[in-house]
Motif scaffolding. Structure first.
Motif, PDB file in Angstrom:
ATOM      1  N   GLN B  35       3.470  59.224  10.894  1.00 32.13           N
ATOM      2  CA  GLN B  35       3.307  58.017  10.076  1.00 32.13           C
ATOM      3  C   GLN B  35       2.205  58.231   9.039  1.00 32.13           C
ATOM      4  O   GLN B  35       2.335  57.808   7.892  1.00 32.13           O
ATOM      5  CB  GLN B  35       2.981  56.819  10.985  1.00 32.13           C
ATOM      6  CG  GLN B  35       2.845  55.531  10.214  1.00 32.13           C
ATOM      7  CD  GLN B  35       2.787  54.301  11.118  1.00 32.13           C
ATOM      8  OE1 GLN B  35       3.786  53.873  11.678  1.00 32.13           O
ATOM      9  NE2 GLN B  35       1.620  53.726  11.251  1.00 32.13           N
ATOM     10  N   LEU B  39       2.724  58.131   4.935  1.00 33.24           N
ATOM     11  CA  LEU B  39       1.968  57.242   4.043  1.00 33.24           C
ATOM     12  C   LEU B  39       1.273  58.026   2.927  1.00 33.24           C
ATOM     13  O   LEU B  39       1.144  57.533   1.801  1.00 33.24           O
ATOM     14  CB  LEU B  39       0.961  56.420   4.857  1.00 33.24           C
ATOM     15  CG  LEU B  39       1.598  55.280   5.657  1.00 33.24           C
ATOM     16  CD1 LEU B  39       0.666  54.824   6.784  1.00 33.24           C
ATOM     17  CD2 LEU B  39       1.933  54.089   4.759  1.00 33.24           C
ATOM     18  N   MET B  42       3.883  58.578   0.478  1.00 33.56           N
ATOM     19  CA  MET B  42       4.140  57.340  -0.264  1.00 33.56           C
ATOM     20  C   MET B  42       3.168  57.200  -1.430  1.00 33.56           C
ATOM     21  O   MET B  42       3.578  56.897  -2.558  1.00 33.56           O
ATOM     22  CB  MET B  42       4.012  56.127   0.671  1.00 33.56           C
ATOM     23  CG  MET B  42       4.227  54.797  -0.032  1.00 33.56           C
ATOM     24  SD  MET B  42       4.000  53.417   1.141  1.00 33.56           S
ATOM     25  CE  MET B  42       4.367  52.026   0.069  1.00 33.56           C
ATOM     26  N   SER B 147      -4.477  51.357  -0.483  1.00 32.57           N
ATOM     27  CA  SER B 147      -4.675  50.946   0.911  1.00 32.57           C
ATOM     28  C   SER B 147      -3.803  51.788   1.852  1.00 32.57           C
ATOM     29  O   SER B 147      -4.163  51.993   3.020  1.00 32.57           O
ATOM     30  CB  SER B 147      -4.373  49.457   1.090  1.00 32.57           C
ATOM     31  OG  SER B 147      -3.015  49.202   0.856  1.00 32.57           O
ATOM     32  N   ASP B 148      -2.673  52.275   1.339  1.00 30.36           N
ATOM     33  CA  ASP B 148      -1.812  53.116   2.186  1.00 30.36           C
ATOM     34  C   ASP B 148      -2.505  54.423   2.576  1.00 30.36           C
ATOM     35  O   ASP B 148      -2.235  54.969   3.647  1.00 30.36           O
ATOM     36  CB  ASP B 148      -0.477  53.385   1.480  1.00 30.36           C
ATOM     37  CG  ASP B 148       0.313  52.091   1.303  1.00 30.36           C
ATOM     38  OD1 ASP B 148       0.408  51.326   2.278  1.00 30.36           O
ATOM     39  OD2 ASP B 148       0.801  51.830   0.190  1.00 30.36           O
ATOM     40  N   GLY B 150      -5.631  54.499   3.219  1.00 30.15           N
ATOM     41  CA  GLY B 150      -6.518  54.038   4.294  1.00 30.15           C
ATOM     42  C   GLY B 150      -5.768  53.920   5.614  1.00 30.15           C
ATOM     43  O   GLY B 150      -6.294  54.277   6.676  1.00 30.15           O
ATOM     44  N   VAL B 151      -4.546  53.413   5.566  1.00 30.58           N
ATOM     45  CA  VAL B 151      -3.733  53.323   6.783  1.00 30.58           C
ATOM     46  C   VAL B 151      -3.384  54.743   7.253  1.00 30.58           C
ATOM     47  O   VAL B 151      -3.392  55.039   8.452  1.00 30.58           O
ATOM     48  CB  VAL B 151      -2.455  52.487   6.541  1.00 30.58           C
ATOM     49  CG1 VAL B 151      -1.620  52.396   7.816  1.00 30.58           C
ATOM     50  CG2 VAL B 151      -2.811  51.085   6.044  1.00 30.58           C
ATOM     51  N   MET B 154      -6.349  56.306   9.154  1.00 32.34           N
ATOM     52  CA  MET B 154      -6.530  55.709  10.481  1.00 32.34           C
ATOM     53  C   MET B 154      -5.447  56.179  11.449  1.00 32.34           C
ATOM     54  O   MET B 154      -5.701  56.470  12.611  1.00 32.34           O
ATOM     55  CB  MET B 154      -6.503  54.174  10.390  1.00 32.34           C
ATOM     56  CG  MET B 154      -7.702  53.539   9.710  1.00 32.34           C
ATOM     57  SD  MET B 154      -9.325  54.154  10.238  1.00 32.34           S
ATOM     58  CE  MET B 154      -9.224  53.966  12.017  1.00 32.34           C
ATOM     59  N   SER B 155      -4.215  56.252  10.936  1.00 29.74           N
ATOM     60  CA  SER B 155      -3.094  56.667  11.770  1.00 29.74           C
ATOM     61  C   SER B 155      -3.273  58.135  12.196  1.00 29.74           C
ATOM     62  O   SER B 155      -3.057  58.488  13.365  1.00 29.74           O
ATOM     63  CB  SER B 155      -1.805  56.474  10.960  1.00 29.74           C
ATOM     64  OG  SER B 155      -0.685  56.415  11.782  1.00 29.74           O
ATOM     65  N   PHE B 157      -6.141  59.842  12.363  1.00 27.31           N
ATOM     66  CA  PHE B 157      -7.301  59.943  13.256  1.00 27.31           C
ATOM     67  C   PHE B 157      -6.916  59.551  14.682  1.00 27.31           C
ATOM     68  O   PHE B 157      -7.279  60.236  15.654  1.00 27.31           O
ATOM     69  CB  PHE B 157      -8.424  59.035  12.731  1.00 27.31           C
ATOM     70  CG  PHE B 157      -9.634  58.951  13.619  1.00 27.31           C
ATOM     71  CD1 PHE B 157     -10.406  60.068  13.881  1.00 27.31           C
ATOM     72  CD2 PHE B 157     -10.015  57.735  14.191  1.00 27.31           C
ATOM     73  CE1 PHE B 157     -11.538  59.989  14.697  1.00 27.31           C
ATOM     74  CE2 PHE B 157     -11.135  57.644  15.001  1.00 27.31           C
ATOM     75  CZ  PHE B 157     -11.896  58.776  15.265  1.00 27.31           C
ATOM     76  N   GLU B 199     -14.056  57.711   8.561  1.00 29.74           N
ATOM     77  CA  GLU B 199     -14.773  56.544   8.040  1.00 29.74           C
ATOM     78  C   GLU B 199     -15.083  56.721   6.542  1.00 29.74           C
ATOM     79  O   GLU B 199     -14.995  55.762   5.780  1.00 29.74           O
ATOM     80  CB  GLU B 199     -16.044  56.303   8.859  1.00 29.74           C
ATOM     81  CG  GLU B 199     -16.788  55.014   8.548  1.00 29.74           C
ATOM     82  CD  GLU B 199     -15.961  53.736   8.714  1.00 29.74           C
ATOM     83  OE1 GLU B 199     -14.961  53.731   9.463  1.00 29.74           O
ATOM     84  OE2 GLU B 199     -16.321  52.726   8.054  1.00 29.74           O
ATOM     85  N   TYR B 202     -11.940  55.980   4.686  1.00 29.44           N
ATOM     86  CA  TYR B 202     -11.697  54.534   4.771  1.00 29.44           C
ATOM     87  C   TYR B 202     -12.581  53.791   3.768  1.00 29.44           C
ATOM     88  O   TYR B 202     -12.136  52.871   3.089  1.00 29.44           O
ATOM     89  CB  TYR B 202     -11.972  54.061   6.202  1.00 29.44           C
ATOM     90  CG  TYR B 202     -11.546  52.634   6.503  1.00 29.44           C
ATOM     91  CD1 TYR B 202     -10.215  52.342   6.815  1.00 29.44           C
ATOM     92  CD2 TYR B 202     -12.462  51.582   6.468  1.00 29.44           C
ATOM     93  CE1 TYR B 202      -9.826  51.047   7.102  1.00 29.44           C
ATOM     94  CE2 TYR B 202     -12.075  50.279   6.755  1.00 29.44           C
ATOM     95  CZ  TYR B 202     -10.755  50.019   7.074  1.00 29.44           C
ATOM     96  OH  TYR B 202     -10.363  48.730   7.353  1.00 29.44           O
ATOM     97  N   VAL B 205     -11.412  54.177   0.189  1.00 29.27           N
ATOM     98  CA  VAL B 205     -10.299  53.250  -0.043  1.00 29.27           C
ATOM     99  C   VAL B 205     -10.828  51.832  -0.234  1.00 29.27           C
ATOM    100  O   VAL B 205     -10.489  51.150  -1.203  1.00 29.27           O
ATOM    101  CB  VAL B 205      -9.300  53.288   1.136  1.00 29.27           C
ATOM    102  CG1 VAL B 205      -8.323  52.130   1.066  1.00 29.27           C
ATOM    103  CG2 VAL B 205      -8.561  54.623   1.157  1.00 29.27           C
ATOM    104  N   LYS B 206     -11.673  51.395   0.673  1.00 32.52           N
ATOM    105  CA  LYS B 206     -12.169  50.006   0.652  1.00 32.52           C
ATOM    106  C   LYS B 206     -12.881  49.712  -0.665  1.00 32.52           C
ATOM    107  O   LYS B 206     -12.754  48.615  -1.226  1.00 32.52           O
ATOM    108  CB  LYS B 206     -13.111  49.787   1.851  1.00 32.52           C
ATOM    109  CG  LYS B 206     -13.114  48.355   2.328  1.00 32.52           C
ATOM    110  CD  LYS B 206     -14.070  48.116   3.475  1.00 32.52           C
ATOM    111  CE  LYS B 206     -14.618  46.699   3.387  1.00 32.52           C
ATOM    112  NZ  LYS B 206     -15.695  46.457   4.360  1.00 32.52           N
ATOM    113  N   LEU B 209     -10.399  48.735  -3.477  1.00 35.05           N
ATOM    114  CA  LEU B 209      -9.452  47.607  -3.318  1.00 35.05           C
ATOM    115  C   LEU B 209      -9.712  46.526  -4.357  1.00 35.05           C
ATOM    116  O   LEU B 209     -10.828  46.293  -4.755  1.00 35.05           O
ATOM    117  CB  LEU B 209      -9.557  47.026  -1.908  1.00 35.05           C
ATOM    118  CG  LEU B 209      -9.134  47.929  -0.758  1.00 35.05           C
ATOM    119  CD1 LEU B 209      -9.284  47.194   0.562  1.00 35.05           C
ATOM    120  CD2 LEU B 209      -7.713  48.420  -0.915  1.00 35.05           C
TER     121      LEU B 209
END
Lengths: 209, 209
Positions: B35, B39, B42, B147-148, B150-151, B154-155, B157, B199, B202, B205-206, B209
């Protein structure tokens, strides 16, 4: 159209990877949460009925009820994310030829933005709950499948952090600051300490391997 | 029998949650990694060809090649985990009526345990790679879909930390200490700093946004 949950994993991954806007990170976050809940259920189902774990039988049955409810909720969110994204795109696409049209469009966008903030916030809440439930699975579950509680907590944690990104994005465009601030405050409560809690559960699991 | 990747998400989650031993955490770890890779792809697919991002076009094309290879590899691991689990269970089930049988059984178990260590180690490696690639997507990708990334991180990790659990379990039962220690040392290299790197991505990405 086939709902995402009824598509094959391969098809879901292909669509995720493609240049289609949906499914995207929001649906992926819900999948992460649903996978976490499913793994908690797995630990329960492989603990319940075993003589060695008779002492935690009732705890495991109660945990299973909670994890299955969460799984259902999170599975439904895979679709909810796509639906609200489509709705948001449709509202951005509304005509803006007159002042009246512009105003109508703006009101509609703002209404849908609130919905598009609450949906990932609910997803974040459900994922935070999986972190809590993973701890019970890690503490009381059958040690023969305890690693699944560790995968559950990691999956739920990444779902929480992923859903949070969509809350940040959409709350950031909301003009009703009171609403946006309340959503962000709710999210902050969910995020605070989640990394430490996740690591604690992971270490509980690792110590039992 | 239908391969897991060809089952629907709903069916996969149902089987995960059930008392069947497979699919379990190992397959779930591979899904997390796949996944993540999807992403990243994507983000690439929604950056390539956009005039505003012409400056990073070649970087994105190269990133897409890598993420699609990883996705293929990780998707194959969903099944590999189940196959090696079944093989391990079959070797534990071998007869042990005579000393000769006992010895044969033990040799077979040890052989399969090595395989059952290397498969999640490969999964962990591929997931660690998705963390690296997520950084490029976060730094250079279309900010409209950032944001994708960022997902994705996380996925990936959570896939790494999940796969690690299966390495710990199986390496712990291997009598060839040199082999087991080498696998654990490889894993340690992948794990060291992965949380901080995740992190960082992440936060990149943050901030966008």
């Amino acid at each position: 159209m086939t709902e995402i949950k009824d598509k094959s994993i391969q098809e879901f991954l292909d669509e995720l990877a493609s240049k289609q806007a949906t499914p995207g990170g929001g649906s992926a976050a819900a999948v992460l949460g649903a996978q976490s809940a499913a793994l908690i259920s797995m630990v329960c189902n492989l603990t319940i009925g075993k003589e060695k774990y008779a002492g935690v039988e009732e705890d495991m049955k109660s945990l299973l009820k909670q994890s299955e409810l969460l799984r259902e909720e999170l599975t439904a969110m895979i679709k909810a994310d796509v639906d609200v994204f489509d709705k948001l795109m449709a509202s951005y696409g509304l005509p803006k030829n007159s002042d009246e049209e512009k105003q109508l469009r703006s009101v509609q966008i703002q209404t849908v933005l609130k919905e598009a903030t609450l949906i990932p916030l609910e997803c974040a809440k459900a994922c935070a709950k999986t972190i809590e439930l993973s701890r019970i699975a890690a503490e009381k579950g059958n040690t023969g499948v305890i690693s699944d509680a560790g995968v559950a907590v990691m999956s739920g944690f990444s779902g929480l952090k992923s859903a949070a990104l969509n809350v940040y994005i959409n709350a950031g465009s909301i003009k009703d600051k009171k609403f946006a601030d309340a959503a962000l405050a709710d999210l902050k409560k969910l995020m605070d300490g989640a990394d430490a809690q996740t690591e604690e559960v992971y270490q509980i699991v690792k110590a039992k391997l």
